[in-house]
Design a protein around this motif. Structure first.
Motif, short mmCIF file in Angstrom:
data_model
loop_
_atom_site.label_atom_id
_atom_site.label_comp_id
_atom_site.label_asym_id
_atom_site.label_seq_id
_atom_site.Cartn_x
_atom_site.Cartn_y
_atom_site.Cartn_z
N GLY A 1 6.08 2.34 -4.88
CA GLY A 1 5.71 0.98 -4.51
C GLY A 1 5.58 0.75 -3.02
N ALA A 2 5.55 1.82 -2.23
CA ALA A 2 5.41 1.69 -0.77
C ALA A 2 4.14 0.93 -0.43
CB ALA A 2 5.40 3.06 -0.12
N ASN A 3 4.16 0.22 0.69
CA ASN A 3 3.01 -0.57 1.12
C ASN A 3 1.90 0.32 1.64
OD1 ASN A 3 1.85 -3.16 1.48
ND2 ASN A 3 2.14 -2.96 3.67
N LEU A 4 0.67 -0.10 1.37
CA LEU A 4 -0.52 0.62 1.82
C LEU A 4 -1.25 -0.26 2.82
CD1 LEU A 4 -2.00 3.27 1.15
CD2 LEU A 4 -3.32 1.99 -0.53
N LEU B 1 -6.91 4.68 4.75
CA LEU B 1 -5.78 4.09 4.06
C LEU B 1 -4.56 4.93 4.42
CD1 LEU B 1 -7.07 3.01 0.55
CD2 LEU B 1 -7.26 1.87 2.78
N ASP B 2 -3.42 4.27 4.58
CA ASP B 2 -2.25 4.86 5.20
C ASP B 2 -1.01 4.33 4.49
OD1 ASP B 2 -1.53 5.61 8.54
OD2 ASP B 2 0.00 4.71 7.27
N GLU C 1 -8.48 -4.43 11.85
CA GLU C 1 -7.34 -4.09 12.70
C GLU C 1 -6.42 -3.06 12.05
OE1 GLU C 1 -6.95 -5.30 15.85
OE2 GLU C 1 -8.90 -6.25 15.50
N ASN C 2 -5.77 -2.23 12.87
CA ASN C 2 -4.71 -1.36 12.38
C ASN C 2 -3.61 -2.22 11.77
OD1 ASN C 2 -5.83 1.09 13.15
ND2 ASN C 2 -4.79 1.13 15.12
N GLY C 3 -3.06 -1.75 10.65
CA GLY C 3 -1.96 -2.45 10.00
C GLY C 3 -2.38 -3.48 8.98
N ALA C 4 -3.68 -3.71 8.81
CA ALA C 4 -4.13 -4.67 7.80
C ALA C 4 -3.69 -4.19 6.42
CB ALA C 4 -5.64 -4.85 7.85
N ASN C 5 -3.20 -5.10 5.62
CA ASN C 5 -2.66 -4.78 4.31
C ASN C 5 -3.77 -4.47 3.31
OD1 ASN C 5 -0.15 -4.56 2.88
ND2 ASN C 5 -0.82 -6.30 1.65
N VAL C 6 -3.50 -3.51 2.43
CA VAL C 6 -4.37 -3.22 1.31
C VAL C 6 -3.76 -3.91 0.09
CG1 VAL C 6 -5.39 -1.41 -0.13
CG2 VAL C 6 -4.99 -0.98 2.30
N MET C 7 -4.58 -4.66 -0.62
CA MET C 7 -4.08 -5.41 -1.77
C MET C 7 -5.06 -5.28 -2.93
SD MET C 7 -4.80 -9.19 -0.26
CE MET C 7 -6.46 -9.80 -0.05
N ILE C 8 -4.71 -5.84 -4.05
CA ILE C 8 -5.60 -5.91 -5.20
C ILE C 8 -6.14 -7.33 -5.28
CG2 ILE C 8 -5.76 -5.72 -7.71
CD1 ILE C 8 -3.55 -3.61 -7.56
N TRP C 9 -7.47 -7.45 -5.41
CA TRP C 9 -8.12 -8.76 -5.39
C TRP C 9 -9.28 -8.75 -6.37
CZ3 TRP C 9 -6.01 -12.75 -2.96
CH2 TRP C 9 -6.74 -13.91 -2.78
N ASP C 10 -9.77 -9.92 -6.71
CA ASP C 10 -10.95 -10.00 -7.56
C ASP C 10 -12.10 -9.22 -6.95
OD1 ASP C 10 -9.77 -11.72 -9.45
OD2 ASP C 10 -10.28 -13.49 -8.26
N ASP D 1 -8.66 -4.01 -1.81
CA ASP D 1 -9.27 -4.96 -0.87
C ASP D 1 -8.46 -4.94 0.42
OD1 ASP D 1 -10.86 -7.99 -1.21
OD2 ASP D 1 -9.36 -7.80 0.36
N ILE D 2 -9.13 -4.87 1.55
CA ILE D 2 -8.44 -4.98 2.84
C ILE D 2 -8.32 -6.46 3.15
CG2 ILE D 2 -8.41 -4.32 5.27
CD1 ILE D 2 -8.32 -1.93 3.29
N ALA D 3 -7.10 -6.93 3.29
CA ALA D 3 -6.82 -8.37 3.45
C ALA D 3 -7.62 -8.97 4.60
CB ALA D 3 -5.33 -8.59 3.67
N GLY D 4 -8.25 -10.10 4.33
CA GLY D 4 -8.94 -10.87 5.35
C GLY D 4 -10.14 -10.17 5.97
N ILE D 5 -10.63 -9.11 5.30
CA ILE D 5 -11.74 -8.31 5.82
C ILE D 5 -11.42 -7.81 7.23
CG2 ILE D 5 -14.26 -8.14 6.02
CD1 ILE D 5 -14.51 -10.63 4.29
#
Length: 78
Positions: free
Chosen positions: A60-63, A50-51, A11-20, A4-8
């Motif tokens: 465990g690097a951030n995506l 994705l980057d 923008e560049n740099g938006a965090n990728v996370m795991i969400w429902d 899931d891209i945080a907050g929909i």
């Protein structure tokens, strides 16, 4: 659960996370060949890549998402 891209964000740099799993466009991705068995993963809502943040090679690097840049290996996945 889904990527899931945080907050929909678009923008560049938006965090990728795991969400429902909600089925929103920020949880839908397409795969684009980068050649040699490598792939770019592109969120439907932003059309960015994705980057792996800061070209990290650590476990465990951030995506994040970022504008697709041809040849950037931190945007290619096997």
């Amino acid at each position: 659960m889904a990527l899931d891209i945080a907050g929909i964000s678009t923008e560049n740099g938006a965090n990728v996370m795991i969400w429902d799993w909600l089925g929103n466009d920020n949880q839908l991705f397409r795969f684009q060949s980068a050649g040699s068995g490598r792939w770019r993963i592109i969120p439907k809502h932003s059309e960015k890549c994705l980057d792996v943040d800061s070209f990290s090679q650590d476990a465990g690097a951030n995506l994040i998402q970022w504008t697709c840049i041809s040849g950037n290996t931190n945007q290619m996945f096997e």
